[in-house]
Design an enzyme around this catalytic site. Structure first.
Site, PDB file in Angstrom:
ATOM      1  N   ARG A   1      -6.673  -0.766  -1.486  1.00 18.16           N
ATOM      2  CA  ARG A   1      -6.024   0.163  -0.869  1.00 18.16           C
ATOM      3  C   ARG A   1      -4.533   0.519  -1.792  1.00 18.16           C
ATOM      4  O   ARG A   1      -3.621   1.307  -1.486  1.00 18.16           O
ATOM      5  CB  ARG A   1      -5.454   0.104   0.562  1.00 18.16           C
TER       6      ARG A   1
ATOM      7  N   CYS B   1      -0.282 -20.138  31.500  1.00 19.11           N
ATOM      8  CA  CYS B   1      -1.256 -20.656  32.292  1.00 19.11           C
ATOM      9  C   CYS B   1      -2.748 -20.014  31.854  1.00 19.11           C
ATOM     10  O   CYS B   1      -3.808 -20.713  32.041  1.00 19.11           O
ATOM     11  CB  CYS B   1      -1.163 -20.426  33.535  1.00 19.11           C
TER      12      CYS B   1
ATOM     13  N   ASP C   1       6.591  -3.231   6.089  1.00 23.93           N
ATOM     14  CA  ASP C   1       5.213  -3.786   7.272  1.00 23.93           C
ATOM     15  C   ASP C   1       5.647  -4.319   8.340  1.00 23.93           C
ATOM     16  O   ASP C   1       4.921  -4.965   9.322  1.00 23.93           O
ATOM     17  CB  ASP C   1       4.097  -4.440   6.556  1.00 23.93           C
TER      18      ASP C   1
ATOM     19  N   LYS D   1       4.159  -8.278  -6.820  1.00 21.85           N
ATOM     20  CA  LYS D   1       4.000  -6.812  -6.783  1.00 21.85           C
ATOM     21  C   LYS D   1       4.972  -5.711  -7.306  1.00 21.85           C
ATOM     22  O   LYS D   1       4.554  -4.839  -7.870  1.00 21.85           O
ATOM     23  CB  LYS D   1       3.889  -6.775  -5.239  1.00 21.85           C
TER      24      LYS D   1
ATOM     25  N   ALA E   1       0.828  -1.340   0.053  1.00 21.35           N
ATOM     26  CA  ALA E   1      -0.027  -0.040   0.123  1.00 21.35           C
ATOM     27  C   ALA E   1       0.629   1.290  -0.038  1.00 21.35           C
ATOM     28  O   ALA E   1       0.742   2.249  -0.952  1.00 21.35           O
ATOM     29  CB  ALA E   1      -0.840   0.015   1.147  1.00 21.35           C
TER      30      ALA E   1
END
Length: 1092
Positions: free
Chosen positions: A554, A671, A615, A567, A517
């Site tokens: 986007r 836990c 990112d 890309k 983006a």
């Protein structure tokens, strides 16, 4: 097969069609796009949009138009989804959904917007709206494309010169999202036409006309949101009016804060204390509601209550609880987010008496009032002279300054004392130009304001915002001739910065890391600015990822037919289509130590600047270290939903990226996740862990054993720990008791897993710790934040139970390579198969250890006899397996809604939540949390890249001081825009010397260890340790290291540190730890030793 590229269909609205009306409303020509059945055509805008209605739209090729996740008798079970009145393509909009939520997205899908003025700012706004998924976006412009426009509008090419701007923009914009209707309007607007829209934006309009349109929008029923925004050179403005009374339903978009109640006093006011598991984020005046409180049940009535004196773990209730029941245990307190009503003034009302301006840069606190006058004066200048001031014309600048002063004299109480003529002069010079970085910045801001106007999500800008980046101008004075147009696509930019800086931009050598983006926006901006478009310029782009459907909402350079392609290659090709002169090389390499043969010393040394579009923090830290080493400017940015930040890392002027780090996220104790969850995040963390254990780690262990049984067994014996024993037990169960050869065996396994997870384990936990159990100190064991669990009883009539068995059995079958029958998706047949499964009776075991210590992060154990026994049993099982037997590993893939991965994780988490009476989540929310999906929207991305590119002018101009640079933190939701100077690097001083992290020391000699220590001694430093990478070369504490004193450092680096020194490299680097004569440590720079 990837979908083929198709021509965009654009509706062009001519004057004749607008003049034809039906009941007073203009009629648009009816035209639907290929592959979509649309219940409303463009003509319906006039009839339906005034009341925020939208008819449904469904595309014939939408694979996500399936039914809800609820099951009916005999129906076909599909992958879980939610029942939507308006279908939302989660594969496409997942990151945006994470920011806005379904309700807001549906409102977007019902909204029609007009964008008037299709120069750089208009196209940026329209791009963000179309990516967001508005119902329709109408582009309006009466003007024609000029060569001047090509430096700011990515939708134009030189072939478009002479065409109408709206028409020329529409084709490219339509390709961004085929679910949005894009119209072109080329004729003069009338105010009546504005009633077709929920929001209208004007980027190139006279003040007089803007006030006329705004008055109409303000008084319309319902009101039409009106935004006026301009970009003039390095100056920008926004004005918002959303009507006389506008309701904001969610001011910040954050989830309501919650706390776990520990006690409530019987007082007036009552003190509420919460467990110190984590801080509560309440503020004084907040409203909260209580639930699940035992004893003081009067607080469970659901009525919002106001709090005060909010602290980290407590607050006071403005309520008298003296006569309430005594608090016993339990309780959840949750913040209530109330709607806020804002009363906007019109442009006409506020022009002479504006509210306070939204301030972004406190070093320029006096600029907004002056820029308010400047834009007002510019409107009068254009009205009087019929043109903008000429760049570099002192005469025109003085005329504009005179007009501004005259306006100022009429303001009485609002009159300014200092008119800052130099600032107004710069404003006048660049007033005709629309710069791409400013258009990107304001395109993000205005795009977000339109989302707010149409949805009530986030707090609007109220009402004026002005911004300038005048410090981006070149540091050297410019001659008027420098601004002169040269008949190029960069003339608008030249009119602001001059031709010399333009030349520097074109010859720059830029490294852009990442083409997601941020990377796509950067490439678009850089291409329009002319960066790396000269004969000596070069832009290197790298990204090792491929395009997915979720990227399309986007990332403006990708189209649906690019899904599955690299890309970087697609982005580079798209950037060249914006500016054919761009010299770009696209690589599919990850930047890291493993690719230093590709991105070598020569590569880094030749760079002008590095732009990060990453990112993840680890990659950013690596690039930061490279830029430190090679003394290269690094322009850093990032986004998170509606938030964004930018950081300038400039050699010797600013601190580096790694100098300031966010605190590490708090880890949930094991836990809590395993046995004592108290929120859905704990359940989802457990679910993701179980998924990976069942379908990835266990098959991997099975294959590792079967491929090399002797080596595997020896490794387990050597480790001799609980992890080894656990791995062996998993392999044994998978090949013995839980081995599946038929699909019905997979159903049996899944049904028994249900019993194990949600019934037997809970029964064992309750057996160990009954509801009335006490700790060693006499405190109830099941005190907050622990929640007492209840086992589940399987029911074939419960959709959640069936969905779990279905998803688990399908994935189990995949790991064993078993064909999946169609009947598994039929509820009746699946239920019949489940009824045949025999569930053994469960009896709690004694002496079962359940971890309760919150500091525990792992179990431990050491049982060599058990490991030996398991290895012996496995040898016997292996002999009976068919030749070539192996299992398929399944890695969690969050972005495929048909693979049942998210279905199973949602099922695991929600059924566990039922055990502990924790609110459940839908499949999409489970996908967001378990998949660690980062919320993202186009607007914050555009804003971040615009801000960074304004800094790029400074970097490539060379000569700016640290006070000229700007870092930014912005939250478009609030809105908050915080602009500030970067911090300088820390300076270290010693005996007259000073250095920062940017400095390196150089030693030109093939020295020994002794020679290096003596060289340091001459600087007044006593060296006691030398290291290379992660290896210790010398430390005076180790007697054996004394033998290395006379060895060549280059030999030790090769032999001890295993550093490879290729023939082209003349040096290596070491870090030397030193202290002064008083024994105090001194941080010294890295030392580069040139040994040849």
């Amino acid at each position: 097969m990837l979908p083929r590229k198709r021509a965009a269909e654009v509706v062009v609205v001519e004057e004749e069609s607008l003049n034809k009306s039906n009941s007073g409303a203009a009629s648009f020509p009816r035209k639907n796009r290929i592959g979509c059945f649309i219940a409303s055509s463009p003509a319906d805008i006039a009839g339906s949009t005034g009341n925020n209605s939208r008819q449904s739209l469904s595309c014939g090729n939408d694979k996500n138009n399936h039914s809800s996740g609820y099951l009916t008798e005999g129906s076909s079970i599909m992958a879980l989804s939610d029942s939507n009145p308006i279908d939302i393509d989660e594969d496409l909009h997942s990151r945006q959904l994470a920011v806005y939520g379904r309700e807001t997205m549906r409102k977007l899908f019902m909204s029609n917007v007009l964008v008037s003025g299709m120069q750089g700012l208009g196209v940026e706004i329209a791009k963000n709206l179309i990516l967001a998924g508005f119902k329709s976006v109408t582009l309006h412009d009466e003007g024609k494309v000029e060569l001047w426009d090509l430096s700011s509008n990515f939708a134009f090419s030189e072939n478009d010169v002479g065409k109408n701007r709206a028409v020329a923009s529409a084709g490219t914009l339509q390709e961004l999202n085929n679910a949005v209707l894009v119209h072109s309007l080329t004729t003069k607007l009338t105010k009546e036409q504005l009633s077709y829209y929920q929001a209208v934006v004007f980027t190139d309009i006279s003040l007089e006309k803007a006030m006329e349109f705004n008055d109409y929008c303000h008084s319309h029923q319902p009101p039409i949101a009106f935004i006026k925004s301009e970009v003039r050179g390095l100056f920008g403005s926004v004005f918002c009016d959303f009507g006389p009374e506008f309701t904001v339903f969610d001011v910040d978009g954050e989830e309501p804060h919650t706390g776990i109640v520990a006690s409530v006093s019987n007082d007036n006011p009552a003190l509420v204390s919460c467990v110190d598991d984590e801080r509560i984020e309440f503020r004084d005046g907040d409203l909260v509601v209580f639930s699940e409180i035992h004893g003081m049940t009067q607080l469970n009535d659901g009525r919002p209550r106001k709090i005060r004196n909010a602290g980290a773990y407590s607050f006071f209730l403005e309520e008298d609880t003296t006569h309430y029941g005594t608090y016993e245990k339990g309780g959840i307190v949750t913040q209530v987010k109330e709607p806020t009503v804002l009363k906007f003034k019109t442009l006409r009302e506020s022009l002479s008496d504006p509210y306070d301006f939204l301030l972004s840069d406190f070093s320029k606190h006096d600029h907004p009032p002056l820029l308010h006058l400047a834009f007002w004066a510019l409107d009068k200048f254009v009205s009087e002279f019929g043109r903008f001031p000429v760049a570099g014309s002192e005469d025109d600048a003085q005329k504009l300054i005179s007009i501004a002063c005259n306006i100022n004299d009429t303001l009485l109480d609002e009159k300014l004392d200092d008119m800052k003529p130099e600032l107004l002069r710069h404003f006048a010079f660049g007033s005709r130009a629309v710069l791409n970085p400013m258009a990107a910045l304001f395109g993000g801001i205005v795009g977000q304001e339109i989302v707010k106007a149409c949805t009530g999500k986030f707090h609007p800008l109220f009402q004026y915002f002005y911004y300038d980046s005048v410090e981006s101008l070149p540091t050297e004075p410019l001659d008027p001739n420098d601004f002169r147009a040269v008949n190029s696509r960069y003339d608008a930019q030249i009119s602001v910065f001059g031709s010399r800086l333009q030349k520097k931009l074109e010859e720059a050598k830029v490294f852009v890391i990442g083409s997601g983006a941020l990377g796509c926006e950067f490439l678009k901006n850089l291409a329009l600015m002319g960066v790396s478009c000269g004969s000596q310029g070069k832009l290197t782009l790298t990204d090792d990822d491929v395009i997915e459907k979720s990227n399309l909402s986007r990332q403006l350079l990708f189209r649906d037919w690019n899904i599955g392609q690299a890309k970087s290659t697609v982005a580079a090709s798209a950037a060249v289509s914006i500016n054919p002169s761009l010299n770009i090389e696209a690589l599919q390499k990850r930047v890291g130590p493993e690719t230093e043969n590709v991105f070598d010393d020569t590569f880094w040394g030749n760079l002008s600047v590095v732009i990060n579009a990453l990112d993840n923090v680890s990659a950013r830290l690596y690039v930061d270290q490279r830029c430190l080493y090679f003394q290269k400017p690094l322009l850093e940015s990032g986004t998170l939903g509606a938030k964004c930040n930018t950081q300038m890392v400039i050699p010797h002027l600013t601190e580096n990226y790694a100098a300031s780090r966010d605190p590490p996220e708090k880890m949930t104790p094991m836990c809590t996740v395993q046995s004592f969850p108290h929120n859905i995040d704990h359940c989802l963390t457990w679910a993701r862990s179980e998924f990976e254990g069942l379908f990835e780690k266990t098959p991997a262990e099975v294959n590792a054993y079967l491929s090399s049984p002797i080596e595997y067994a020896n490794a387990m014996k050597k480790s001799n720990d609980f992890s080894s024993r656990d791995n062996l037990e998993r392999v044994f169960k998978c090949l013995h008791r839980e081995k599946c050869e038929t699909f019905k065996a997979c159903v049996t396994w899944a049904r028994r897993k249900f019993e194990d997870y949600f019934a037997n384990r809970v029964k064992q936990l309750i057996y160990n710790f009954p509801e009335d159990a006490l700790t060693s100190t006499g405190v109830p064991f099941w005190s907050a934040p622990k929640r007492f669990p209840r086992p589940l009883q399987f029911s074939a009539s419960d959709p959640g139970h069936l969905q779990f068995v279905m998803a688990a059995s399908i994935l189990r079958a995949e790991t064993f390579g078993i064909p999946i029958p169609d009947w598994v998706k039929n509820t009746r047949k699946l239920a019949e198969a489940i009824d045949e499964v025999i569930i053994p009776d469960f009896k709690p075991k004694k002496n079962v250890r359940i971890v309760t210590d919150e500091n525990s992060t792992s179990l431990s154990g050491d049982d060599a006899a058990v490991i030996d026994a398991l290895i012996f049993k496995l040898e016997q099982l292996r002999a009976n397996l068919p030749p070539g037997f192996g299992m398929k590993l399944i890695q969690f893939e969050k972005d495929d809604n048909t693979n049942y991965h998210t279905d199973l994780i949602a099922g695991l988490a929600n059924l566990r939540a039922r055990n502990y009476n924790i609110p459940e989540v839908d499949k999409f929310k489970a996908k967001l949390i378990a998949g660690l999906i980062i919320p993202a929207i186009a607007t914050s991305t555009a804003m971040a890249t615009g801000l960074v590119c304004l800094e790029l002018y400074k970097v490539l101009d060379r000569g700016h001081k640290v006070e000229d640079y700007r870092n930014t933190y912005a939250n478009l939701a609030l809105p908050l825009y915080s602009v500030f100077e970067p911090l300088p690097p820390k300076v270290h001083k010693h005996q007259g010397m000073s250095w920062t992290i940017w400095d390196r020391w150089f030693l030109y000699d093939n020295v020994t260890v002794r020679g290096l220590l003596e060289w340091m001694k001459k600087k007044g430093l006593n060296a006691y340790s030398v290291s290379s990478g992660k290896s210790l070369i010398y430390n005076k504490m180790f007697p054996k290291h004394q033998e290395r004193m006379d060895e060549k450092l280059v030999d030790l680096v090769r032999e001890v540190a295993k550093v490879e020194l290729p023939a082209y490299r003349r040096h290596f680097d070491v870090v030397v730890a030193c202290e002064d004569d008083e024994g105090k440590d001194v941080d010294t720079p890295q030392i580069s030793i040139y040994y040849r």
